[in-house]
Design an enzyme around this catalytic site. Structure first.
Site, mmCIF file in Angstrom:
data_model
loop_
_atom_site.group_PDB
_atom_site.id
_atom_site.type_symbol
_atom_site.label_atom_id
_atom_site.label_comp_id
_atom_site.label_asym_id
_atom_site.label_seq_id
_atom_site.Cartn_x
_atom_site.Cartn_y
_atom_site.Cartn_z
ATOM 1 N N GLU A 162 0.841 -1.194 0.000
ATOM 2 C CA GLU A 162 0.000 0.000 0.000
ATOM 3 C C GLU A 162 0.881 1.250 0.000
ATOM 4 O OE1 GLU A 162 -3.309 0.365 -0.449
ATOM 5 O OE2 GLU A 162 -2.518 2.377 -0.627
ATOM 6 N N LYS A 217 8.145 -1.720 -2.407
ATOM 7 C CA LYS A 217 7.545 -0.956 -1.303
ATOM 8 C C LYS A 217 8.631 -0.369 -0.390
ATOM 9 C CE LYS A 217 4.937 0.810 1.687
ATOM 10 N NZ LYS A 217 4.208 2.035 1.457
ATOM 11 N N CYS A 273 6.385 4.388 9.352
ATOM 12 C CA CYS A 273 6.995 3.528 8.334
ATOM 13 C C CYS A 273 8.371 3.915 7.829
ATOM 14 C CB CYS A 273 6.033 3.385 7.163
ATOM 15 S SG CYS A 273 4.587 2.435 7.646
#
Ligand SMILES: NC(=O)C1=CN([C@@H]2O[C@H](COP(=O)(O)OP(=O)(O)OC[C@H]3O[C@@H](n4cnc5c(N)ncnc54)[C@H](O)[C@@H]3O)[C@@H](O)[C@H]2O)C=CC1
Ligand SMILES: O=C(O)[C@H]1O[C@H](OP(=O)(O)OP(=O)(O)OC[C@H]2O[C@@H](n3ccc(=O)[nH]c3=O)[C@H](O)[C@@H]2O)[C@H](O)[C@@H](O)[C@@H]1O
Length: 459
Positions: A162, A217, A273
């Site tokens: 995502e 990612k 993150c």
């Protein structure tokens, strides 16, 4: 393969908004989001949209539209897995705090628990989708667990990382730059492509092999964080040379090869993150013996730590080398505007440094609760919880926060800060009225003209 029932394990900042948008855009698919956290599920089911557990502009409207129609929130993890054709794993993958890889590697215990639970609860074939951010080659481990502990049914594993950013999650989900799907089985890949194709133009849905998807990612977050560290490195040089970092950013950003986005100098990037994913990348590189690669990316974090530290040091130095007993008002605690998320927020580390210098801090943030502020400080373990409550107050009014403060520090770029009555704030403060702008947010408010001693990052 046609998907009619989706289950998502993990009702957090990613699982909640992502699956709500899938439900909104695919009324023919029943989406059930499950979590072991009963309080969180109860909050997702709360009829009052203001009480949803995640604050995101536009999210409440999406949830209100789809919830009860084809969107459900539940704690019945096994039941939802058993019913679904497709199971997304969207649980947390924090940095390991113990054992091998402590402080660097991703902790995959929640992922493994999910895999074992899926294997035990599944009695029909399923597509398993990695939505969590994972180290490259995690799909291999997932496959092994699922195939060795399952009930003889078959599983196809896809990687679908995502890319949404908090604060703009709904916009990012409605109109993504791209959707990335990695997988080996063409039918399984197509089934997920079909889900997204309900609203995402086909040319923006990229398909790759599993490992490219997983690694992309981590790479995307590393590149984004690197841009922030790069402009922050230049911000320090600007402060010494009379250059202005906004002008430099505009000057380089108009070069189409560089591009103008993500060049805002700041007190340092935060969020759950960037740091964790770079540490993970560094750990992976090192585990393959790629020490130069590891060292290269490690510098992005080193620069970010330096930026947070030097912001706090500058406050102390400017205020005559002591903040002991002085009141410092923090405007903002969230790691960026338009979110209630405080994970790894620069504010936490700046506060910690100032508290070690015996400052008293009063925090105002439009979306962060007092409980969260204390939890963040207690988690650091620098001082006792009692001490944190003695030295830090959290208030609901910015004018109360700034009243009789020796300094104001802007830690988050909330738009409302720009609209404050700054002459009134200055009147209420101790003099000289110091203002440290960690976001370069108030440059247009002409604070020096109002009599503030104004210090902004990068000028
Ligand atoms: N926060 C963000 O903006 C983004 C996060 N990611 C990635 O998405 C993943 C999830 O992140 P967040 O949603 O922020 O985490 P989060 O911590 O907000 O949510 C994770 C949820 O999973 C639940 N959970 C954990 N183990 C479970 C289990 N065995 N069964 C059921 N529920 C379980 C937890 O109770 C929690 O509610 C992470 O890998 C993160 O790196 C990716 C893109 C953006
Ligand atoms: O994997 C993730 O968790 C997500 O991480 C980031 O999203 P997020 O952390 O929500 O927010 P960002 O807008 O990227 O901001 C991260 C931090 O960098 C800071 N930042 C960002 C941009 C900038 O120019 N300057 C700057 O200091 C922000 O204030 C914030 O503290 C990425 O942008 C998403 O694509 C990714 O999906």
């Amino acid at each position: 393969m046609k998907i009619s029932k989706i289950c998502c394990i993990g009702a957090g900042y990613v699982g909640g908004p992502t699956m709500s948008v899938i439900a909104q855009k695919c009324p023919h698919i029943t989406v059930t989001i499950v979590d072991i956290n009963e309080k969180r599920i109860a909050a997702w089911n709360d009829p009052d949209p203001a009480r949803l557990p995640v604050y995101e502009p536009g999210l409440a409207e999406v949830v209100t539209e789809a919830r009860g129609r084809n969107l459900f929130f539940s704690t019945d993890v096994d039941g939802a897995i058993a019913e679904a054709d497709m199971v997304f794993i969207s649980v947390n993958t924090p940095t390991k705090t113990y054992g091998k890889g402590k402080g660097m590697a991703a902790d995959l215990k929640y992922i493994e628990l999910c895999a074992r639970q899926i294997a035990a609860a599944a009695n029909s074939d399923k597509i398993i989708v990695e939505k969590s951010t994972l180290p490259v080659r995690t799909a291999e481990a997932l496959k092994s667990i699922l195939h060795n502990t399952g009930n003889g049914v078959s599983f196809h594993i896809l990687s679908n990382p995502e890319f949404l950013a908090e604060g703009t999650a709904i916009q990012d989900l409605h109109d993504p730059d791209r959707v990335l799907i990695g997988g080996e089985n063409p039918e399984a890949v197509q089934a997920l492509v079909d889900v997204y194709a309900s609203w995402v133009p086909r040319e923006r849905i990229l398909t790759t092999n599993l490992w490219s998807s997983e690694l992309s990612k981590l790479t995307a977050n590393a590149f984004l964080a690197q841009r922030v560290s790069s402009i922050n490195a230049i911000s320090e040089l600007c402060e010494r040379t009379g250059a202005n970092v906004d002008e430099v950013a505009r000057a380089i950003g108009t070069d189409s090869r560089i591009g103008g986005k993500f060049l805002r100098a700041s007190v340092g990037f935060g969020g759950s993150c960037f740091q964790k994913d770079i540490l993970n990348l560094v750990y992976i590189a090192r585990s393959y013996g790629l020490h130069e690669v590891a060292h290269y990316w490690e510098q992005v974090i080193a620069m970010n730590d330096h930026q947070k530290r030097r912001f706090a040091d500058n406050i102390v130095q400017t205020m005559y080398n002591t903040v002991s007993g002085k009141k410092i008002a923090f405007l903002g605690w969230a790691f960026k505007k338009d979110t209630n998320d405080t994970r790894e927020s620069a504010a936490i580390y700046v506060a910690d440094a100032l508290l070690s210098e015996e400052a008293r801090i009063v925090v105002y943030d439009p979306k962060v609760s007092a409980g969260q502020v204390y939890a963040d400080l207690d988690y650091l373990g620098t001082r006792s919880p009692e001490e944190n409550r003695r030295l830090v107050a959290v208030v609901n009014d910015p004018y109360e926060a700034t009243g009789s403060a020796h300094a104001v520090a802007v830690l988050t770029e909330w738009d409302e800060f720009k609209a404050y009555d700054w002459p009134r704030i200055k009147e209420g403060m101790m003099k000289p009225a110091f203002l440290f702008d960690g976001r370069k947010l108030l440059a247009a408010n002409r604070l020096p003209d109002l009599g503030f001693q104004y210090y902004a990052i990068g000028e």
